[in-house]
Motif scaffolding. Sequence first.
Motif, PDB file in Angstrom:
ATOM      1  N   ARG A   1      19.760   5.574  -2.865  1.00  0.00           N
ATOM      2  CA  ARG A   1      20.269   5.700  -4.055  1.00  0.00           C
ATOM      3  C   ARG A   1      19.246   4.857  -5.364  1.00  0.00           C
ATOM      4  NH1 ARG A   1      24.975   6.415  -7.655  1.00  0.00           N
ATOM      5  NH2 ARG A   1      26.249   4.647  -6.046  1.00  0.00           N
ATOM      6  N   TRP A   2      18.578   5.959  -5.914  1.00  0.00           N
ATOM      7  CA  TRP A   2      17.711   5.682  -6.878  1.00  0.00           C
ATOM      8  C   TRP A   2      18.462   5.798  -8.615  1.00  0.00           C
ATOM      9  CZ3 TRP A   2      14.717   7.616 -10.875  1.00  0.00           C
ATOM     10  CH2 TRP A   2      14.379   6.944 -12.029  1.00  0.00           C
TER      11      TRP A   2
ATOM     12  N   TYR B   1       9.725   6.085  -3.563  1.00  0.00           N
ATOM     13  CA  TYR B   1       9.803   4.735  -2.619  1.00  0.00           C
ATOM     14  C   TYR B   1      11.033   4.759  -2.185  1.00  0.00           C
ATOM     15  CZ  TYR B   1       9.548  -0.184  -1.345  1.00  0.00           C
ATOM     16  OH  TYR B   1       9.997  -1.409  -0.488  1.00  0.00           O
ATOM     17  N   TRP B   2      12.182   5.101  -2.635  1.00  0.00           N
ATOM     18  CA  TRP B   2      13.592   4.677  -2.841  1.00  0.00           C
ATOM     19  C   TRP B   2      14.198   5.774  -1.854  1.00  0.00           C
ATOM     20  CZ3 TRP B   2      14.687  -0.128  -2.487  1.00  0.00           C
ATOM     21  CH2 TRP B   2      14.025  -0.943  -2.816  1.00  0.00           C
ATOM     22  N   ASN B   3      13.573   7.037  -1.638  1.00  0.00           N
ATOM     23  CA  ASN B   3      14.241   8.127  -1.512  1.00  0.00           C
ATOM     24  C   ASN B   3      13.876   8.182   0.083  1.00  0.00           C
ATOM     25  OD1 ASN B   3      15.317   9.315  -3.549  1.00  0.00           O
ATOM     26  ND2 ASN B   3      13.922  10.776  -3.852  1.00  0.00           N
TER      27      ASN B   3
ATOM     28  N   ASP C   1       0.669  -1.345  -0.463  1.00  0.00           N
ATOM     29  CA  ASP C   1       0.412  -0.010  -0.236  1.00  0.00           C
ATOM     30  C   ASP C   1       0.833   1.333   0.213  1.00  0.00           C
ATOM     31  OD1 ASP C   1       1.111  -0.215   2.565  1.00  0.00           O
ATOM     32  OD2 ASP C   1      -1.535  -0.098   3.633  1.00  0.00           O
ATOM     33  N   GLU C   2       2.519   0.584   0.020  1.00  0.00           N
ATOM     34  CA  GLU C   2       3.117   2.466  -0.301  1.00  0.00           C
ATOM     35  C   GLU C   2       3.175   3.004  -0.978  1.00  0.00           C
ATOM     36  OE1 GLU C   2       7.280   4.014   1.563  1.00  0.00           O
ATOM     37  OE2 GLU C   2       6.687   1.773   2.130  1.00  0.00           O
ATOM     38  N   THR C   3       3.803   2.479  -2.141  1.00  0.00           N
ATOM     39  CA  THR C   3       3.624   3.203  -3.479  1.00  0.00           C
ATOM     40  C   THR C   3       1.410   3.098  -4.155  1.00  0.00           C
ATOM     41  OG1 THR C   3       2.957   1.345  -4.572  1.00  0.00           O
ATOM     42  CG2 THR C   3       5.222   1.811  -4.829  1.00  0.00           C
TER      43      THR C   3
ATOM     44  N   VAL D   1      22.026   0.020  -3.979  1.00  0.00           N
ATOM     45  CA  VAL D   1      21.454   0.843  -5.315  1.00  0.00           C
ATOM     46  C   VAL D   1      20.701   0.529  -6.173  1.00  0.00           C
ATOM     47  CG1 VAL D   1      22.150   1.700  -7.087  1.00  0.00           C
ATOM     48  CG2 VAL D   1      24.320   2.168  -5.391  1.00  0.00           C
ATOM     49  N   ALA D   2      19.829   1.011  -6.042  1.00  0.00           N
ATOM     50  CA  ALA D   2      18.500   0.794  -7.145  1.00  0.00           C
ATOM     51  C   ALA D   2      18.409   1.100  -8.604  1.00  0.00           C
ATOM     52  CB  ALA D   2      16.937   1.276  -5.927  1.00  0.00           C
TER      53      ALA D   2
END
Length: 233
Positions: free
Chosen positions: A130-131, A123-125, A57-59, A99-100
Amino acid sequence: MYVRDVPSEGTSSMVRSRITGRNHSYLSSHELKVHLLAEYGSATLDIREQFALLPWDETQSIAAQLGIRHPFFPGTSTPTVLTTDLLLTLERPDGMELVAISAKLKKDLTSRNLEKLLLERLYWNRRGIRWILVTEDNIHAIRAGNLMFFETALNDERVTESGINPAEFSRRFEEHWTPSLSFNKIMSMTIDSMSVDVHTGHALLGTAVWSRDSKIDIDTKKLTHRDKVHLKA
């Protein structure tokens, strides 16, 4: 999830990693190239592909906050689980770094796909990770192509069965090298001198390249069977 489960306009493929010891599935040749570059990277400790962005549910929450339509399974009201193409674990002097990576061709960066990439990035931030968006413009294309030239050497039993040290095979290849000879000609001379077939020879040489035990230059010029070979000084 397997490559056969997902429709793809690219070339689906699987590659066995010597770092992770497992088969990795990719939905395009561009994703495969990014994997091979990570596989060759001396800092890479782990590679995970199609990494699920959970909790589920986060995204959806991020999309609602931005006013972006979250992806759904076609014909349903069920949101899909978003994924990132590769998640790398890298060794750094002060510890490990995640790293994504999203591997996309420029032609696929439509406004809708950019919205989905924004969901990934945020999401990664949130996690301080790092994306990176990798397109054909910021990839080491020559190196990636040359690593693909030797990709089968990552999992070729003929190397072990031959009883020949790949570094020694590469050294013999380099002894036969002259600026005027093609890859095929040098390979032919090398396998004759070491009494192996051409497939075993290619696997041995490729293993030496992957292990950084070869002077073959994989960064300057695209390798082909019929063209000349560059060696590093």
